[in-house]
Design a protein around this motif. Structure first.
Motif, short mmCIF file in Angstrom:
data_model
loop_
_atom_site.label_atom_id
_atom_site.label_comp_id
_atom_site.label_asym_id
_atom_site.label_seq_id
_atom_site.Cartn_x
_atom_site.Cartn_y
_atom_site.Cartn_z
N UNK A 1 -28.02 -23.73 -11.32
CA UNK A 1 -29.23 -23.85 -11.95
C UNK A 1 -30.24 -24.43 -11.05
N UNK A 2 -29.93 -25.39 -10.10
CA UNK A 2 -31.23 -25.77 -9.12
C UNK A 2 -31.63 -24.54 -8.38
N UNK A 3 -30.86 -23.69 -7.88
CA UNK A 3 -31.42 -22.59 -7.02
C UNK A 3 -32.25 -21.79 -7.98
N UNK A 4 -31.70 -21.35 -9.16
CA UNK A 4 -32.40 -20.42 -9.69
C UNK A 4 -33.78 -21.15 -10.38
N UNK A 5 -33.82 -22.26 -10.93
CA UNK A 5 -34.90 -22.84 -11.21
C UNK A 5 -35.92 -22.91 -9.99
N UNK A 6 -35.53 -23.46 -8.89
CA UNK A 6 -36.30 -23.37 -7.65
C UNK A 6 -37.10 -22.18 -7.34
N UNK A 7 -36.40 -21.00 -7.65
CA UNK A 7 -37.16 -19.67 -7.47
C UNK A 7 -37.78 -19.13 -8.51
N UNK A 8 -37.64 -19.82 -9.78
CA UNK A 8 -38.24 -19.37 -10.92
C UNK A 8 -37.69 -18.13 -11.16
N UNK A 9 -36.29 -17.87 -11.37
CA UNK A 9 -35.58 -16.57 -11.67
C UNK A 9 -35.20 -16.61 -13.18
N UNK A 10 -34.97 -15.82 -13.48
CA UNK A 10 -34.27 -15.56 -14.79
C UNK A 10 -32.74 -15.30 -14.55
N UNK A 11 -31.90 -16.26 -15.14
CA UNK A 11 -30.58 -16.24 -15.27
C UNK A 11 -29.58 -15.87 -16.51
N UNK A 12 -29.24 -14.89 -16.70
CA UNK A 12 -28.68 -14.39 -17.84
C UNK A 12 -27.22 -14.25 -17.73
N UNK B 1 -23.27 -15.15 -6.49
CA UNK B 1 -24.58 -15.53 -6.99
C UNK B 1 -25.34 -16.06 -6.12
N UNK B 2 -24.98 -16.80 -4.99
CA UNK B 2 -25.76 -17.58 -4.02
C UNK B 2 -26.69 -16.38 -3.10
N UNK B 3 -25.63 -15.12 -3.04
CA UNK B 3 -26.42 -14.20 -2.31
C UNK B 3 -27.54 -13.39 -3.32
N UNK B 4 -27.17 -13.46 -4.53
CA UNK B 4 -28.18 -12.70 -5.64
C UNK B 4 -29.28 -13.63 -5.43
N UNK B 5 -29.14 -15.04 -5.48
CA UNK B 5 -30.26 -15.92 -5.75
C UNK B 5 -31.24 -15.87 -4.26
N UNK B 6 -30.23 -15.88 -3.17
CA UNK B 6 -31.22 -16.14 -2.05
C UNK B 6 -32.06 -14.46 -1.65
N UNK B 7 -31.24 -13.48 -2.13
CA UNK B 7 -31.94 -12.09 -1.72
C UNK B 7 -32.71 -11.50 -2.91
N UNK B 8 -32.98 -12.32 -3.97
CA UNK B 8 -33.76 -12.09 -5.08
C UNK B 8 -34.99 -12.64 -4.99
N UNK B 9 -36.37 -12.15 -4.88
CA UNK B 9 -37.41 -12.96 -5.08
C UNK B 9 -37.90 -13.78 -6.14
N UNK B 10 -38.90 -14.61 -5.88
CA UNK B 10 -39.26 -15.39 -7.06
C UNK B 10 -39.64 -14.72 -8.51
N UNK B 11 -39.10 -15.17 -9.43
CA UNK B 11 -39.30 -14.60 -10.63
C UNK B 11 -38.45 -13.23 -11.14
N UNK B 12 -37.41 -13.05 -10.04
CA UNK B 12 -36.39 -11.98 -10.38
C UNK B 12 -35.31 -12.16 -11.44
N UNK B 13 -34.55 -11.35 -11.64
CA UNK B 13 -33.59 -11.40 -12.58
C UNK B 13 -32.11 -11.48 -12.11
N UNK B 14 -31.30 -12.37 -12.35
CA UNK B 14 -29.86 -12.30 -12.24
C UNK B 14 -28.90 -12.34 -13.48
N UNK B 15 -28.03 -11.36 -13.20
CA UNK B 15 -27.25 -11.49 -14.51
C UNK B 15 -25.61 -11.60 -14.08
N UNK B 16 -25.07 -12.44 -14.94
CA UNK B 16 -23.44 -12.67 -14.68
C UNK B 16 -22.86 -12.31 -15.92
N UNK B 17 -22.05 -11.13 -16.08
CA UNK B 17 -21.30 -10.66 -16.78
C UNK B 17 -19.82 -10.61 -17.13
N UNK B 18 -19.06 -11.07 -17.96
CA UNK B 18 -17.52 -11.14 -18.28
C UNK B 18 -17.16 -10.37 -19.41
#
Length: 854
Positions: free
Chosen positions: A432-443, A469-486
């Motif tokens: 949450x803190x990493x995603x929030x810092x870059x204003x990303x969408x985390x689904x 997920x850390x790599x996804x957050x680091x290499x996705x620009x601000x406002x990007x979308x990250x999705x975790x599915x199981x």
């Protein structure tokens, strides 16, 4: 020149070794040939003996079979001819029965050994004593006799009590056939055989003598041994031993010289008689075969020796070329080592920057906080940044240490029972803190996860998810979308396993095809200006690939530059044997509102599985319309699940609108992957009744909704009331600074701490404490006097009433899987790594403290 001098000692050693080996081989092979020649001669003799033994046994069995047949025929006469008949009729029937059984002679024997002939010429045994004695004892016996004409016959006598003409009762019925009957069915007189036979009596006299008389002297010597009038005549030792065997009715084999040629003699007793079957085989018949075999063996030995020596010459000459090849390989290895060294040097150079960056932040923020002690807001901001930098620095160190373990082959997995729900929820909280810092969408999407509890290495599974997920957050620009599915499906391993699919997808900068080929190499990072400001060790994916392989899973990646990356991981995990709770709720109508269509569909499916009827919609405006329409139809939704971030009207605005139209009766629950504390106040003011954290597992929905449906369990109420006030913990820690840190952190939770400076002090304090005095023990591993492992074992072995029940939690910087496994094997209940994560420690303590309520 210098190199040739260095090789000279080796060359001389090889030459001298070769010559020595040559001489040694010739001597050994020569001795081996001589030895094997002698052994072969002995072996052939033993084989001949075995062959003769087998043949004699076969002849003996054949003799026994035929004799048994004849005896059964004689017994057949006795069994059918009754003794109650008149004498004349009796004798006629006896003769008739004998003739139809092909017996040429028939007689009765009296107690004194007199024979009364009933059929054929008069017969009597050549050695009547043993024969009559056997009949008197009721035994059956075969013997050789003669008839009135002097013809030799074979007598078969069995016990029988028939009246004789002189008025006596007979002791036996004797039937006889000519002696040729024995010689024919035993083939004793066949000529042209390599081995021939005699049948003799126990005194050495012949019963049946073969036409071959070359052993006449041997049998004369044998008869002398039994002749009392010639006892002073010496006999050969082999003849004496053979005679002794005759007396004892034992099998015996010996050799005898006949005109310079050896004969092999083997004797075996025949059943139902005093006879002995003697077989004779000329040894010289095998002598030529033995000599030929020895010559061939010597020739083959010499050929083998020459072949081996030839091979040694080839090996000797190949040695130098092999050395040159080895030197070439060593040079290549040296180059590879240099390249690896350069890669590690570049890695250290990058790490120097990556480590110094958070270190500079820690040092700088500490200095700023020290300079502004009175400004609480500034100090709080500095401490927050120090915490984030510390965690990042710890992650870098963990990657380096994990890679060191992997390269040394010491990274091991620890199998434990875990909850996929808890794992994913923990990952969401960390990210949450990493995603929030870059204003990303985390689904987060969870679909058809029926087996939430499985066996695997929870720490390593966390590590894999965090790396991706850390790599996804680091290499996705601000406002990007990250999705975790199981999602899950049946495992090919069987019903006891489940296949878990994990997808991590982003719309970040992606990777080039060239970099994808070396994605899992150690110390590799994508090059270029795109990533030069992104910190990292370049080890995360190498560690991830190693862990996935160790867990027998698969990892696949699809990526395209400037479009994003998707990782797909599969694990076949063993299901944990847990008591499943009956998750059924009242059939209420529910509305799910989220802009993610897939989440809406999976959530409504999960709700349906626990008995709830659910509709869904993708926008806040449509949600308000649906709620109003259902209200007008008097078919109100009884619970509404509302996403926080929606396009257009967000979740809080939608809640306000629903409250304005319907009032406060319907529970509205906010669902989000973000921290509830950030917007709780605003949400409560808008009329939000509660909060459910994504991901929406089946158990998450069940336990979160039932408190609003009147089915909350008593255990949940008790658990929610648990706090740490009055709890007492014994902390074993040899470092005073670590003790102060732990004391301050845990004291804020209301826990009372006792300090044990080492393992021995910890053991002593526990033993002296009253029952239930301590609620738990926090145990360091590396301590003087007694390690944490030794202290735990000693505590578990004491007679203290809490010895086996008190929770012992390892709190150590030894944080690898094999360290955790060792802790559990020594009797500890759990493990937490230093530096201490207060939230993780609180979670573990709460779990064990809750157990004391039930």
């Amino acid at each position: 020149m210098e190199n040739s001098k260095k090789l000279n000692p080796t060359t001389r050693f090889l030459i001298y070794s070769f010559i020595g080996l040559l001489i040694f081989s010739i001597i050994i092979f020569s001795l081996l040939g001589i030895y094997m020649s002698r052994k072969s001669k002995k072996a052939v003799y033993e084989i001949g003996e075995i062959y003769m033994s087998g043949m004699n046994e076969q002849m003996s069995r054949h003799f026994e079979t035929v004799i048994k047949l004849r005896f059964s025929q004689v017994y057949g006469i006795v069994s059918v001819v009754s003794t109650d008949k008149i004498d004349k009729e009796l004798y006629e029937e006896l003769v008739y029965r004998a003739q139809i059984r092909d017996f040429n002679y028939l007689a009765l024997c009296s107690t004194e050994g007199n024979f009364e002939t009933l059929c054929g010429q008069a017969i009597y045994p050549l050695n009547p004593g043993p024969f009559v004695d056997a009949l008197l004892q009721g035994e059956r016996r075969v013997a050789v006799g003669v008839d009135a004409a002097g013809n030799e016959v074979v007598l078969f006598g069995v016990d029988a009590a028939y009246p004789m003409q002189n008025g006596e009762k007979s002791i036996g019925l004797i039937a006889a056939v000519p002696l040729e009957y024995i010689t024919e069915f035993l083939s004793l007189t066949d000529e042209g055989q390599l081995m021939y036979y005699h049948i003799i009596r126990s005194d050495g006299s012949f019963v049946i003598q073969n036409s071959n008389t070359e052993l006449q002297y041997f049998f004369q010597q044998l008869q002398k041994q039994f002749d009392s009038s010639t006892n002073e005549t010496p006999v050969e030792n082999s003849v004496k031993k053979f005679g002794d065997a005759l007396k004892n009715r034992q099998e015996y084999a010996t050799t005898f010289d006949v005109n310079g040629e050896e004969r092999q003699i083997y004797g075996v007793p025949l059943p139902y008689s005093e006879w002995y079957l003697v077989s004779v085989m000329p040894y010289d018949a095998l002598e030529g075969t033995i000599n030929t075999l020895s010559s061939q063996r010597m020739f083959i030995t010499l050929i083998s020796c020459a072949s081996i020596l030839f091979m040694l010459v080839l090996i000797f000459w190949r040695y130098f070329s092999m050395m040159r090849c080895q030197l070439h390989e060593l040079e290549n290895t040296r180059q590879m080592a240099l390249e690896a060294s350069r890669a590690k040097s570049e890695f250290l150079a990058n790490m120097s920057h990556d480590i110094r960056t958070p270190m500079n932040a820690i040092v700088g923020m500490t200095a700023i906080a020290t300079a502004h002690m009175d400004d609480h807001k500034q100090v709080r901001n500095c401490l927050k940044k120090i915490t984030l930098s510390s965690k990042h620095l710890l992650g870098l160190i963990n990657d380096v240490l994990d890679m060191s373990k992997i390269e040394s082959g010491k990274l091991a997995l620890t199998t434990e029972q875990i909850s996929l729900k808890e794992v994913v929820e923990g990952i969401v909280n960390i990210m949450q803190p990493q995603v929030k810092a870059k204003k990303q969408s985390f689904d987060i999407h969870v679909e058809k996860i029926l087996s939430e509890n499985v066996w695997c290495d929870g720490v390593r599974l966390n590590q894999v998810l965090l790396n991706l997920l850390s790599n996804a957050t680091k290499y996705t620009p601000e406002g990007g979308v990250i999705r975790l599915s199981l999602y899950e499906e049946q495992s090919p391993k069987g019903e006891d396993y489940v296949r878990i699919h994990i997808n991590v997808k982003d719309n970040g900068i992606g990777m080039s095809p060239e970099f994808l080929e070396k994605l899992y190499d150690s110390y590799s990072r994508a090059d270029g200006t795109r990533v030069h400001k992104i910190e990292g060790a370049g080890l995360g994916m190498a560690i991830t690939k190693y862990i996935v392989d160790a867990m027998e899973g698969t990892i696949e990646v699809e990526s395209e530059l400037n479009k994003g990356t998707e990782f797909h991981i599969t694990f076949d995990l063993e299901k944990a044997a847990t008591t499943e709770e009956d998750m059924v709720l009242p059939a209420w109508n529910m509305l799910v509102v989220d802009d993610d269509e897939l989440l809406c569909k999976t959530a409504t499916n999960e709700l349906k599985s626990i008995g709830i009827k659910a509709n869904w919609t993708l926008s806040g405006e449509m949600a308000v319309d649906l709620v109003v329409q259902h209200h007008k139809k008097h078919d109100d939704y009884q619970i509404i699940l509302l996403d926080w971030k929606l396009p257009g009207m967000d979740g809080i605005q939608v809640a306000k609108e629903i409250r304005n139209n319907l009032g406060n009766e319907i529970p509205i629950l906010l669902i989000s992957a973000y921290d509830w504390s950030e917007f709780e106040t605003e949400a409560r003011e808008a009329g939000i009744s509660g909060f459910i954290s994504k991901p929406l597992f089946k158990s998450t929905l069940y336990h979160s909704l039932r408190q609003y449906m009147g089915v909350e369990a008593e255990n949940d109420q008790v658990a929610n009331q648990i706090d740490f006030s009055g709890r007492r913990i014994l902390l074993a820690e040899d470092n005073e600074l670590n003790w102060e840190v732990a004391r301050e952190l845990l004291s804020d939770l209301g826990i009372e701490l006792d300090w044990a400076e080492d393992g021995q002090v910890c053991l002593d304090k526990f033993q002296k404490s009253p029952k239930r005095y301590y609620d738990a023990i926090l145990m360091d591993i590396r301590m003087p006097h007694m390690t944490g492992y030794e202290t735990t074992k000693a505590i578990r072995e004491t007679n203290h009433p809490d010895a086996l029940s008190i929770p012992i939690i390892a709190m150590s910087a030894d944080a690898f899987s094999d360290d955790i496994q060792h802790c559990l094997e020594c009797g500890m209940n759990a493990h937490i790594a230093k530096p201490i994560d207060v939230s993780e420690l609180t979670r573990i303590l709460k779990r064990y403290f809750q157990q004391s309520y039930f």
